[in-house]
Design a protein around this motif. Structure first.
Motif, PDB file in Angstrom:
ATOM      1  N   UNK A  34      25.903  31.218  81.993  1.00 49.89           N
ATOM      2  CA  UNK A  34      24.469  31.355  81.705  1.00 49.89           C
ATOM      3  C   UNK A  34      24.181  30.969  80.258  1.00 49.89           C
ATOM      4  N   UNK A  35      25.035  31.437  79.347  1.00 48.13           N
ATOM      5  CA  UNK A  35      24.857  31.121  77.929  1.00 48.13           C
ATOM      6  C   UNK A  35      25.065  29.633  77.683  1.00 48.13           C
ATOM      7  N   UNK A  36      25.989  29.038  78.426  1.00 47.25           N
ATOM      8  CA  UNK A  36      26.230  27.593  78.323  1.00 47.25           C
ATOM      9  C   UNK A  36      25.005  26.806  78.794  1.00 47.25           C
ATOM     10  N   UNK A  37      24.348  27.298  79.832  1.00 47.15           N
ATOM     11  CA  UNK A  37      23.190  26.615  80.403  1.00 47.15           C
ATOM     12  C   UNK A  37      21.917  26.823  79.583  1.00 47.15           C
ATOM     13  N   UNK A  38      21.854  27.896  78.804  1.00 48.49           N
ATOM     14  CA  UNK A  38      20.656  28.246  78.046  1.00 48.49           C
ATOM     15  C   UNK A  38      20.042  27.106  77.239  1.00 48.49           C
ATOM     16  N   UNK A  39      20.823  26.418  76.400  1.00 47.97           N
ATOM     17  CA  UNK A  39      20.251  25.315  75.614  1.00 47.97           C
ATOM     18  C   UNK A  39      19.721  24.172  76.487  1.00 47.97           C
ATOM     19  N   UNK A  40      20.342  23.954  77.637  1.00 51.99           N
ATOM     20  CA  UNK A  40      19.871  22.915  78.564  1.00 51.99           C
ATOM     21  C   UNK A  40      18.505  23.312  79.122  1.00 51.99           C
ATOM     22  N   UNK A  41      18.353  24.576  79.485  1.00 54.94           N
ATOM     23  CA  UNK A  41      17.071  25.076  79.994  1.00 54.94           C
ATOM     24  C   UNK A  41      15.992  24.924  78.918  1.00 54.94           C
ATOM     25  N   UNK A  42      16.343  25.241  77.668  1.00 54.06           N
ATOM     26  CA  UNK A  42      15.384  25.095  76.570  1.00 54.06           C
ATOM     27  C   UNK A  42      14.969  23.633  76.392  1.00 54.06           C
ATOM     28  N   UNK A  43      15.915  22.699  76.532  1.00 59.63           N
ATOM     29  CA  UNK A  43      15.585  21.269  76.432  1.00 59.63           C
ATOM     30  C   UNK A  43      14.642  20.857  77.555  1.00 59.63           C
ATOM     31  N   UNK A  44      14.927  21.312  78.765  1.00 61.06           N
ATOM     32  CA  UNK A  44      14.056  20.997  79.902  1.00 61.06           C
ATOM     33  C   UNK A  44      12.658  21.555  79.635  1.00 61.06           C
ATOM     34  N   UNK A  45      12.577  22.759  79.087  1.00 63.13           N
ATOM     35  CA  UNK A  45      11.280  23.376  78.781  1.00 63.13           C
ATOM     36  C   UNK A  45      10.492  22.510  77.799  1.00 63.13           C
ATOM     37  N   UNK A  46      11.174  22.015  76.767  1.00 59.58           N
ATOM     38  CA  UNK A  46      10.502  21.173  75.771  1.00 59.58           C
ATOM     39  C   UNK A  46      10.052  19.851  76.377  1.00 59.58           C
ATOM     40  N   UNK A  47      10.925  19.241  77.165  1.00 59.45           N
ATOM     41  CA  UNK A  47      10.648  17.907  77.702  1.00 59.45           C
ATOM     42  C   UNK A  47       9.622  17.905  78.834  1.00 59.45           C
ATOM     43  N   UNK A  48       9.423  19.045  79.487  1.00 55.71           N
ATOM     44  CA  UNK A  48       8.479  19.109  80.612  1.00 55.71           C
ATOM     45  C   UNK A  48       7.298  20.027  80.312  1.00 55.71           C
ATOM     46  N   UNK A  49       7.073  20.321  79.036  1.00 57.15           N
ATOM     47  CA  UNK A  49       6.064  21.308  78.636  1.00 57.15           C
ATOM     48  C   UNK A  49       4.688  21.038  79.223  1.00 57.15           C
ATOM     49  N   UNK A  50       4.316  19.771  79.388  1.00 56.19           N
ATOM     50  CA  UNK A  50       2.981  19.460  79.901  1.00 56.19           C
ATOM     51  C   UNK A  50       2.949  19.321  81.421  1.00 56.19           C
ATOM     52  N   UNK A  51       4.119  19.441  82.081  1.00 55.44           N
ATOM     53  CA  UNK A  51       4.167  19.248  83.533  1.00 55.44           C
ATOM     54  C   UNK A  51       4.687  20.453  84.311  1.00 55.44           C
ATOM     55  N   UNK A  52       5.337  21.393  83.626  1.00 54.88           N
ATOM     56  CA  UNK A  52       5.973  22.500  84.342  1.00 54.88           C
ATOM     57  C   UNK A  52       6.048  23.737  83.455  1.00 54.88           C
ATOM     58  N   UNK A  53       6.276  24.869  84.099  1.00 55.37           N
ATOM     59  CA  UNK A  53       6.539  26.127  83.398  1.00 55.37           C
ATOM     60  C   UNK A  53       8.024  26.418  83.564  1.00 55.37           C
ATOM     61  N   UNK A  54       8.694  26.723  82.461  1.00 59.83           N
ATOM     62  CA  UNK A  54      10.117  27.052  82.506  1.00 59.83           C
ATOM     63  C   UNK A  54      10.279  28.481  82.004  1.00 59.83           C
ATOM     64  N   UNK A  55      10.949  29.298  82.806  1.00 56.69           N
ATOM     65  CA  UNK A  55      11.058  30.721  82.485  1.00 56.69           C
ATOM     66  C   UNK A  55      12.450  31.238  82.812  1.00 56.69           C
ATOM     67  N   UNK A  56      12.755  32.416  82.263  1.00 59.86           N
ATOM     68  CA  UNK A  56      14.040  33.070  82.506  1.00 59.86           C
ATOM     69  C   UNK A  56      13.799  34.499  82.974  1.00 59.86           C
ATOM     70  N   UNK A  57      14.699  34.968  83.814  1.00 59.82           N
ATOM     71  CA  UNK A  57      14.687  36.368  84.243  1.00 59.82           C
ATOM     72  C   UNK A  57      16.080  36.936  83.985  1.00 59.82           C
ATOM     73  N   UNK A  58      16.138  37.974  83.166  1.00 61.21           N
ATOM     74  CA  UNK A  58      17.387  38.676  82.922  1.00 61.21           C
ATOM     75  C   UNK A  58      17.628  39.600  84.127  1.00 61.21           C
ATOM     76  N   UNK A  59      18.671  39.318  84.902  1.00 57.46           N
ATOM     77  CA  UNK A  59      18.889  40.067  86.147  1.00 57.46           C
ATOM     78  C   UNK A  59      19.258  41.527  85.890  1.00 57.46           C
ATOM     79  N   UNK A  60      19.759  41.831  84.702  1.00 59.46           N
ATOM     80  CA  UNK A  60      20.060  43.226  84.379  1.00 59.46           C
ATOM     81  C   UNK A  60      18.785  44.031  84.176  1.00 59.46           C
ATOM     82  N   UNK A  61      17.738  43.372  83.684  1.00 67.07           N
ATOM     83  CA  UNK A  61      16.480  44.058  83.398  1.00 67.07           C
ATOM     84  C   UNK A  61      15.488  43.976  84.558  1.00 67.07           C
ATOM     85  N   UNK A  62      15.711  43.043  85.480  1.00 66.43           N
ATOM     86  CA  UNK A  62      14.790  42.862  86.614  1.00 66.43           C
ATOM     87  C   UNK A  62      15.600  42.745  87.904  1.00 66.43           C
TER      88      UNK A  62
END
Length: 104
Positions: A34-62
């Motif tokens: 998950x930690x390895x994937x985190x920066x990739x998710x952040x890049x996708x969020x930046x690159x698709x900011x005007x076309x999509x919503x990118x979010x995270x759910x911490x499974x321990x908290x939800x």
């Protein structure tokens, strides 16, 4: 745009209320992949900011959301359109694969 942190309280409003596709990363802070994937998710969020919503759910908290969407292993990425799951990706994924799932 930055990746949004969703909670059990905010999840439905964001996912169902979005006209754009929503990518949700189900993760946990103790999960190496998950930690390895985190920066990739952040890049996708930046690159698709005007076309999509990118979010995270911490499974321990939800845990209720993890149960609701049958999250058996993490990281799991779900793509929602109109509040419905249209794609499920499990494990670490290349950025191109994630972007393709969002634009499909």
């Amino acid at each position: 745009m930055k990746t949004r942190e969703l909670t059990s309280a905010s999840f439905d409003d964001v996912v169902s209320g979005s006209a754009a596709p929503v990518l949700v990363d189900f993760w946990a802070p103790w999960c190496g992949p998950c930690l390895q994937l985190g920066p990739v998710i952040d890049q996708v969020a930046e690159e698709t900011a005007d076309q999509a919503v990118v979010a995270k759910v911490n499974v321990d908290e939800a845990r209720d959301l993890a149960v609701r969407y049958n999250i058996r292993s993490i990281p799991t990425l779900l793509v929602f359109r109109g509040g419905e799951v249209v794609e499920r990706l499990q494990g670490v994924q290349p950025k191109e694969r994630i972007a393709a799932a969002l634009s499909a």
